[in-house]
Design a protein around this motif. Sequence first.
Motif, PDB file in Angstrom:
ATOM      1  N   ALA A 189      39.274 -25.511 -28.722  1.00  0.00           N
ATOM      2  CA  ALA A 189      39.516 -24.517 -27.874  1.00  0.00           C
ATOM      3  C   ALA A 189      38.529 -23.484 -28.218  1.00  0.00           C
ATOM      4  CB  ALA A 189      40.781 -23.910 -28.247  1.00  0.00           C
ATOM      5  N   LEU A 190      37.250 -23.904 -28.883  1.00  0.00           N
ATOM      6  CA  LEU A 190      36.433 -22.884 -29.077  1.00  0.00           C
ATOM      7  C   LEU A 190      35.079 -23.397 -28.564  1.00  0.00           C
ATOM      8  CD1 LEU A 190      37.068 -22.196 -32.889  1.00  0.00           C
ATOM      9  CD2 LEU A 190      37.823 -20.723 -30.981  1.00  0.00           C
ATOM     10  N   THR A 191      34.118 -22.277 -28.175  1.00  0.00           N
ATOM     11  CA  THR A 191      32.821 -22.576 -27.648  1.00  0.00           C
ATOM     12  C   THR A 191      31.891 -21.817 -28.615  1.00  0.00           C
ATOM     13  OG1 THR A 191      33.611 -23.312 -25.398  1.00  0.00           O
ATOM     14  CG2 THR A 191      31.100 -22.691 -25.677  1.00  0.00           C
ATOM     15  N   VAL A 192      30.771 -22.551 -29.161  1.00  0.00           N
ATOM     16  CA  VAL A 192      29.970 -21.683 -29.959  1.00  0.00           C
ATOM     17  C   VAL A 192      28.548 -21.489 -29.366  1.00  0.00           C
ATOM     18  CG1 VAL A 192      28.799 -21.358 -32.106  1.00  0.00           C
ATOM     19  CG2 VAL A 192      30.999 -22.496 -32.150  1.00  0.00           C
ATOM     20  N   LEU A 193      28.301 -20.416 -29.091  1.00  0.00           N
ATOM     21  CA  LEU A 193      26.875 -20.091 -28.463  1.00  0.00           C
ATOM     22  C   LEU A 193      25.995 -19.406 -29.518  1.00  0.00           C
ATOM     23  CD1 LEU A 193      27.943 -18.636 -24.883  1.00  0.00           C
ATOM     24  CD2 LEU A 193      27.225 -20.804 -25.686  1.00  0.00           C
ATOM     25  N   ALA A 194      24.583 -20.130 -29.671  1.00  0.00           N
ATOM     26  CA  ALA A 194      23.430 -19.441 -30.501  1.00  0.00           C
ATOM     27  C   ALA A 194      22.992 -18.400 -30.146  1.00  0.00           C
ATOM     28  CB  ALA A 194      22.667 -20.756 -30.913  1.00  0.00           C
ATOM     29  N   LEU A 195      22.891 -17.347 -30.930  1.00  0.00           N
ATOM     30  CA  LEU A 195      22.415 -16.026 -30.549  1.00  0.00           C
ATOM     31  C   LEU A 195      20.606 -16.165 -30.810  1.00  0.00           C
ATOM     32  CD1 LEU A 195      24.724 -13.627 -31.968  1.00  0.00           C
ATOM     33  CD2 LEU A 195      24.523 -14.274 -29.786  1.00  0.00           C
ATOM     34  N   PRO A 196      19.825 -15.641 -29.798  1.00  0.00           N
ATOM     35  CA  PRO A 196      18.412 -15.652 -29.844  1.00  0.00           C
ATOM     36  C   PRO A 196      17.817 -14.689 -31.026  1.00  0.00           C
ATOM     37  CG  PRO A 196      19.083 -14.547 -28.009  1.00  0.00           C
ATOM     38  CD  PRO A 196      20.308 -15.073 -28.561  1.00  0.00           C
ATOM     39  N   SER A 197      18.749 -13.628 -31.347  1.00  0.00           N
ATOM     40  CA  SER A 197      18.239 -12.568 -32.316  1.00  0.00           C
ATOM     41  C   SER A 197      19.356 -11.724 -32.535  1.00  0.00           C
ATOM     42  CB  SER A 197      17.128 -11.800 -31.726  1.00  0.00           C
ATOM     43  OG  SER A 197      17.718 -10.835 -30.479  1.00  0.00           O
ATOM     44  N   ASP A 198      19.390 -11.332 -33.672  1.00  0.00           N
ATOM     45  CA  ASP A 198      20.443 -10.351 -34.274  1.00  0.00           C
ATOM     46  C   ASP A 198      20.681  -9.507 -33.687  1.00  0.00           C
ATOM     47  OD1 ASP A 198      20.549 -11.985 -36.363  1.00  0.00           O
ATOM     48  OD2 ASP A 198      19.346 -10.846 -37.676  1.00  0.00           O
ATOM     49  N   MET A 200      21.115  -9.130 -30.329  1.00  0.00           N
ATOM     50  CA  MET A 200      21.736  -9.470 -29.131  1.00  0.00           C
ATOM     51  C   MET A 200      23.297  -9.067 -29.609  1.00  0.00           C
ATOM     52  SD  MET A 200      21.743 -10.544 -25.911  1.00  0.00           S
ATOM     53  CE  MET A 200      19.933 -10.942 -25.836  1.00  0.00           C
ATOM     54  N   LYS A 201      23.706  -9.381 -30.661  1.00  0.00           N
ATOM     55  CA  LYS A 201      25.045  -8.937 -31.132  1.00  0.00           C
ATOM     56  C   LYS A 201      25.496  -7.659 -30.600  1.00  0.00           C
ATOM     57  CE  LYS A 201      26.155 -11.857 -34.997  1.00  0.00           C
ATOM     58  NZ  LYS A 201      26.625 -11.893 -36.234  1.00  0.00           N
ATOM     59  N   GLY A 202      24.422  -6.563 -30.857  1.00  0.00           N
ATOM     60  CA  GLY A 202      24.662  -5.280 -30.694  1.00  0.00           C
ATOM     61  C   GLY A 202      24.816  -5.003 -29.043  1.00  0.00           C
ATOM     62  N   ARG A 203      23.719  -5.670 -28.203  1.00  0.00           N
ATOM     63  CA  ARG A 203      23.846  -5.556 -26.777  1.00  0.00           C
ATOM     64  C   ARG A 203      25.215  -6.150 -26.283  1.00  0.00           C
ATOM     65  NH1 ARG A 203      17.952  -7.547 -24.707  1.00  0.00           N
ATOM     66  NH2 ARG A 203      16.692  -6.183 -25.835  1.00  0.00           N
ATOM     67  N   ILE A 204      25.500  -7.308 -26.865  1.00  0.00           N
ATOM     68  CA  ILE A 204      26.793  -7.926 -26.319  1.00  0.00           C
ATOM     69  C   ILE A 204      28.045  -6.850 -26.606  1.00  0.00           C
ATOM     70  CG2 ILE A 204      28.589  -9.765 -26.503  1.00  0.00           C
ATOM     71  CD1 ILE A 204      26.107 -11.555 -27.183  1.00  0.00           C
ATOM     72  N   ILE A 205      28.072  -6.192 -27.695  1.00  0.00           N
ATOM     73  CA  ILE A 205      29.204  -5.460 -27.977  1.00  0.00           C
ATOM     74  C   ILE A 205      29.125  -3.959 -27.324  1.00  0.00           C
ATOM     75  CG2 ILE A 205      30.056  -3.792 -29.839  1.00  0.00           C
ATOM     76  CD1 ILE A 205      29.214  -6.107 -31.720  1.00  0.00           C
ATOM     77  N   GLY A 206      27.821  -3.613 -27.220  1.00  0.00           N
ATOM     78  CA  GLY A 206      27.782  -2.413 -26.255  1.00  0.00           C
ATOM     79  C   GLY A 206      27.971  -1.165 -26.904  1.00  0.00           C
ATOM     80  N   LYS A 207      27.994   0.055 -26.152  1.00  0.00           N
ATOM     81  CA  LYS A 207      28.345   1.249 -26.838  1.00  0.00           C
ATOM     82  C   LYS A 207      29.680   1.452 -27.062  1.00  0.00           C
ATOM     83  CE  LYS A 207      27.500   6.251 -26.275  1.00  0.00           C
ATOM     84  NZ  LYS A 207      26.788   7.279 -25.553  1.00  0.00           N
ATOM     85  N   LEU A 252      23.551 -13.744 -19.019  1.00  0.00           N
ATOM     86  CA  LEU A 252      23.373 -12.347 -19.717  1.00  0.00           C
ATOM     87  C   LEU A 252      22.328 -12.367 -20.912  1.00  0.00           C
ATOM     88  CD1 LEU A 252      26.961 -10.947 -19.677  1.00  0.00           C
ATOM     89  CD2 LEU A 252      25.215 -10.251 -18.166  1.00  0.00           C
ATOM     90  N   MET A 253      22.427 -13.254 -21.767  1.00  0.00           N
ATOM     91  CA  MET A 253      21.676 -13.405 -22.966  1.00  0.00           C
ATOM     92  C   MET A 253      20.126 -13.779 -22.142  1.00  0.00           C
ATOM     93  SD  MET A 253      23.700 -14.975 -26.041  1.00  0.00           S
ATOM     94  CE  MET A 253      23.987 -16.358 -25.228  1.00  0.00           C
ATOM     95  N   ALA A 254      20.124 -14.608 -21.412  1.00  0.00           N
ATOM     96  CA  ALA A 254      18.748 -14.866 -21.028  1.00  0.00           C
ATOM     97  C   ALA A 254      18.266 -13.710 -20.264  1.00  0.00           C
ATOM     98  CB  ALA A 254      18.614 -16.225 -20.071  1.00  0.00           C
ATOM     99  N   ASP A 255      18.774 -13.046 -19.451  1.00  0.00           N
ATOM    100  CA  ASP A 255      18.407 -11.702 -18.642  1.00  0.00           C
ATOM    101  C   ASP A 255      17.844 -10.453 -19.727  1.00  0.00           C
ATOM    102  OD1 ASP A 255      17.734 -10.119 -16.334  1.00  0.00           O
ATOM    103  OD2 ASP A 255      19.643  -9.237 -16.473  1.00  0.00           O
ATOM    104  N   GLY A 256      19.100 -10.473 -20.602  1.00  0.00           N
ATOM    105  CA  GLY A 256      18.669  -9.287 -21.719  1.00  0.00           C
ATOM    106  C   GLY A 256      19.303  -8.160 -21.430  1.00  0.00           C
ATOM    107  N   ARG A 257      19.695  -7.806 -20.010  1.00  0.00           N
ATOM    108  CA  ARG A 257      20.337  -6.705 -19.709  1.00  0.00           C
ATOM    109  C   ARG A 257      21.884  -6.808 -19.507  1.00  0.00           C
ATOM    110  NH1 ARG A 257      19.345  -5.618 -14.198  1.00  0.00           N
ATOM    111  NH2 ARG A 257      19.054  -8.038 -13.843  1.00  0.00           N
ATOM    112  N   ILE A 258      22.555  -6.120 -20.679  1.00  0.00           N
ATOM    113  CA  ILE A 258      24.041  -6.349 -20.494  1.00  0.00           C
ATOM    114  C   ILE A 258      24.741  -4.817 -20.510  1.00  0.00           C
ATOM    115  CG2 ILE A 258      25.890  -7.287 -22.188  1.00  0.00           C
ATOM    116  CD1 ILE A 258      23.819  -8.907 -23.548  1.00  0.00           C
ATOM    117  N   HIS A 259      25.464  -4.855 -19.517  1.00  0.00           N
ATOM    118  CA  HIS A 259      26.078  -3.772 -19.187  1.00  0.00           C
ATOM    119  C   HIS A 259      27.329  -4.040 -18.270  1.00  0.00           C
ATOM    120  CE1 HIS A 259      24.048  -3.262 -15.278  1.00  0.00           C
ATOM    121  NE2 HIS A 259      22.946  -3.387 -16.000  1.00  0.00           N
TER     122      HIS A 259
END
Length: 499
Positions: A189-198, A200-207, A252-259
């Motif tokens: 029941a899990l899907t694991v996606l590799a992050l291109p850089s560290d 990217m975690k902050g962008r995914i979490i957001g402000k 989203l990770m390929a585009d880099g713009r996450i909002h």
Amino acid sequence: MDAGAIATIVGLLGACLVALVLVLVARREAGVQREQAERDVASIKDDARTMLADVERRERRLTEREQQLASDRAAADELERRTRADAEAAAEARRAATRMVEDAERDTARRAAEAERAALAELESVTGLTADDARAELTRRIAADAQNDAAAQVRRAEAQARRTAEGRARRIVTTAVQRLAVPTSSQSALTVLALPSDEMKGRIIGKEGRNIRSFEALTGVNVLIDDQPDAVVLSCFDTERREVAQVALEALMADGRIHPQRIEQAYAEALAGADERTDAAGHEAAERAGVRGLHPTLVRTLGRLRLRTSYGQNVLEHLVETALLAAALAAEVGADVEVSRRGAFLHDIGKALTAEVAGTHASVGADLARRHGESATVVNAIAAHHDEVPPETVEAVLVQVADAISAARPGARREELDQYVERIDKLEQLVAAHAGVRRALAMSAGREVRVVVEPSEVDDFALPQLAVAIARHIEADLAYPGEIKVTVVREMRASATAG
């Protein structure tokens, strides 16, 4: 007289002479005809006299024949009378002989019955058994002997079939499995996606976590950031939601713009592309399996199975693997390779529709294949792969074999602990319910069951029948992946204590 008168007279005289000549000629011809007529009449009279004489002779002969016939008729009547008298005498003699034979038969039957009763009474007094008891004992012994002989013949036939078939079957299955060597397809029941850089975690979490909250609210999927250092984990019981979330997050990770606005856009695009991904998955699976010419509806339905699992095994991957196995087995045994491949590839297609259409996935899949132009042999292979209908061809049996191999491979499927324990307990209870069973032990993770019987209730000849009965009971009442081997054990022990 003048010359004119003379000429006239001469003419008259000439005419008279001619007439006279004609009269004379006519009289002569009349005389000739009269003479001929007289000769003819004389000849006719002679013929008439001859015919009359012949008629008289025939009349005399006919009279003689009538007299002879009358004499013969009288002789025949006399012979018939004598024959009738002889027949009546013979019939009377036959009736008398019949009466004598019937009397003799009745007397013989009476004497035989008396002798039989006397012999039976003497036999009953000597043996202490009545005729009914003796008949029942004889019937029991004959039935026991027949059952023992039948069991012995079954054991000999099974041993012969096992000697000739096990080696070849093992070689065929081993060859097919080794040729494929496909990876296991167990899913969770899990899907694991590799992050291109560290970062990217902050962008995914957001402000203040607004991006991850927006993403989770839209997709219905939990996003786990801190469980693995270089990866993000998507957790959800619904595979469709998890797949849409995976596609959206990868975009989203390929585009880099996450909002939040971009997340909504990526999620909408992922939803819109679901049908396209479904068709692509169906075509890609059909190409890997080597199956061509499928109806577009079948291809899309197959593509839906990319998100369906059975005991953790991806169903679409299972179909591809089963198709390859069935084709290899068919090539080994000389069956129709394409029919086996096609039937195996489509055998679980009904699992994509079981939530929408009533019925088992085998019957639903067979009906779907029939409606979209598949052959009767392929439809039967789909409908019969769980023995819901009898297999009509060797290709249908090969589909069953390939399905069992794919499901039973180590690591292909898994169960939750409580489901596993419940299944093992149910298996042991089902086997223990049979008469004569002392103990039932499930072994090898439920792939084998050992049955210990009471020696006083089950003899050696009844062991094969009991093993077959237990196997049929398991097939009918228990749902399980793969195969279950039934082993029946009968052990006689005796002990004594010396004081």
